[in-house]
Enzyme design. Structure first.
Site, short mmCIF file in Angstrom:
data_model
loop_
_atom_site.label_atom_id
_atom_site.label_comp_id
_atom_site.label_asym_id
_atom_site.label_seq_id
_atom_site.Cartn_x
_atom_site.Cartn_y
_atom_site.Cartn_z
N HIS A 168 0.86 -1.29 -0.06
CA HIS A 168 -0.01 -0.17 0.00
C HIS A 168 0.77 1.14 -0.17
O HIS A 168 0.40 2.26 -0.51
CB HIS A 168 -0.91 0.02 1.14
CG HIS A 168 -1.92 -1.03 1.50
ND1 HIS A 168 -2.01 -1.81 2.40
CD2 HIS A 168 -2.97 -1.33 0.32
CE1 HIS A 168 -3.11 -2.75 2.36
NE2 HIS A 168 -3.54 -2.33 1.27
N LYS A 196 -17.49 -6.29 8.12
CA LYS A 196 -16.54 -7.25 8.44
C LYS A 196 -16.13 -6.90 9.84
O LYS A 196 -16.05 -5.47 10.20
CB LYS A 196 -15.36 -6.68 7.35
CG LYS A 196 -15.40 -7.68 5.97
CD LYS A 196 -14.36 -7.29 5.30
CE LYS A 196 -14.24 -7.75 3.70
NZ LYS A 196 -13.35 -7.52 3.12
N SER A 210 -2.70 -7.72 3.10
CA SER A 210 -3.17 -7.25 4.38
C SER A 210 -3.41 -8.77 5.30
O SER A 210 -3.13 -8.98 6.36
CB SER A 210 -4.18 -6.26 4.92
OG SER A 210 -3.85 -5.06 4.43
N ARG A 270 -2.20 -6.38 -8.46
CA ARG A 270 -1.11 -7.16 -8.27
C ARG A 270 -1.32 -8.51 -9.27
O ARG A 270 -0.40 -8.92 -9.79
CB ARG A 270 -1.20 -7.76 -6.72
CG ARG A 270 -1.01 -6.92 -5.82
CD ARG A 270 -1.45 -7.10 -4.57
NE ARG A 270 -2.87 -7.27 -4.45
CZ ARG A 270 -3.68 -6.93 -3.29
NH1 ARG A 270 -3.24 -7.31 -2.04
NH2 ARG A 270 -5.02 -6.92 -3.40
P1 ADP Z 1 -5.79 -6.22 0.69
O1 ADP Z 1 -6.43 -6.61 1.84
O2 ADP Z 1 -5.93 -6.75 -0.54
O3 ADP Z 1 -4.41 -5.33 0.81
P2 ADP Z 1 -6.99 -3.37 0.30
O4 ADP Z 1 -8.51 -3.34 0.30
O5 ADP Z 1 -6.48 -2.69 1.84
O6 ADP Z 1 -6.80 -4.83 0.44
O7 ADP Z 1 -6.28 -2.89 -0.87
C1 ADP Z 1 -6.81 -1.31 -1.25
C2 ADP Z 1 -6.02 -1.32 -2.78
O8 ADP Z 1 -4.40 -1.49 -2.36
C3 ADP Z 1 -6.51 -2.21 -3.59
O9 ADP Z 1 -6.73 -1.58 -4.86
C4 ADP Z 1 -5.16 -3.19 -3.78
O10 ADP Z 1 -5.28 -3.70 -5.26
C5 ADP Z 1 -3.99 -2.42 -3.65
N1 ADP Z 1 -2.97 -3.27 -2.87
C6 ADP Z 1 -3.02 -3.96 -2.01
N2 ADP Z 1 -1.74 -4.36 -1.84
C7 ADP Z 1 -1.02 -4.15 -2.80
C8 ADP Z 1 0.37 -4.42 -3.17
N3 ADP Z 1 1.11 -5.43 -2.59
N4 ADP Z 1 0.89 -3.81 -4.18
C9 ADP Z 1 -0.05 -3.02 -5.10
N5 ADP Z 1 -1.16 -2.87 -4.67
C10 ADP Z 1 -1.91 -3.20 -3.62
#
Ligand code: ADP
Length: 157
Positions: free
Chosen positions: A17, A41, A128, A90
């Site tokens: 992130h 959730k 996450s 990803r």
């Molecule tokens: P996650 O649990 O998959 O990390 P989030 O809802 O917190 O989910 O993710 C928010 C955004 O961040 C989404 O657009 C997701 O694709 C992106 N994201 C999450 N992890 C990564 C990563 N490792 N690399 C690039 N983008 C990411």
């Protein structure tokens, strides 16, 4: 001046992130990290904690704001008068889901554009939920999340 919104659950923020936040902050004049409050959730960190962890992780970026939203993202964006959504990509499965979301959001409001930023290859496997799972079973999550997140996760255990 172009502002973008980067929405997500951020439960908790990972280095994946963070990479998207830093690159977006360079690309746009202003970035709003919008933390989703999803009552369906049960997160590891409540909304306030998630916001706090993001704030502590990005203290060096001065064009990034952190905010929360619930309900429809496009309603939030309309209220904020912002029309660019940033999403990280990803995997192919991310693509399928995000493709649907982007088209649905465009159907709901054709002024809003979703832009995708490719993951940093170092973090392409990182989510996450995977971080939380590894941590629960004693895995070393150093270099996958900011140090402050590791500290807070240890307190939760
Ligand atoms: P996650 O649990 O998959 O990390 P989030 O809802 O917190 O989910 O993710 C928010 C955004 O961040 C989404 O657009 C997701 O694709 C992106 N994201 C999450 N992890 C990564 C990563 N490792 N690399 C690039 N983008 C990411």
């Amino acid at each position: 001046m172009i502002t973008a919104v980067y929405p997500g659950s951020f439960d908790p923020i990972t280095n994946g992130h963070l990479d998207i936040i830093k690159r977006s902050a360079k690309t746009f004049d202003k970035l709003i990290v919008a933390v989703l409050n999803n009552p369906n959730k049960t997160p590891m960190f409540d909304l306030e904690e998630r916001v706090d962890l993001i704030r502590q992780s990005i203290s060096d970026l001065n064009n990034v704001e952190i905010d929360c939203f619930s309900g429809l993202l496009i309603d939030y964006m309309q209220n904020k008068n912002v029309n660019v959504i940033i999403k990280g990509l990803r995997t192919i499965s991310d693509f399928e889901y995000e493709f649907q979301m982007a088209l649905m959001n465009r159907k709901l409001n054709k002024e809003i554009e979703t832009l995708f930023m490719m993951t940093n290859s170092d973090y392409s496997y990182l989510s996450s939920s995977l971080v939380k799972e590894a941590f629960r079973f004693g895995g070393n999550i150093e270099n996958l999340v900011p140090d402050i997140v590791i500290q807070k996760m240890k307190e939760k255990l």
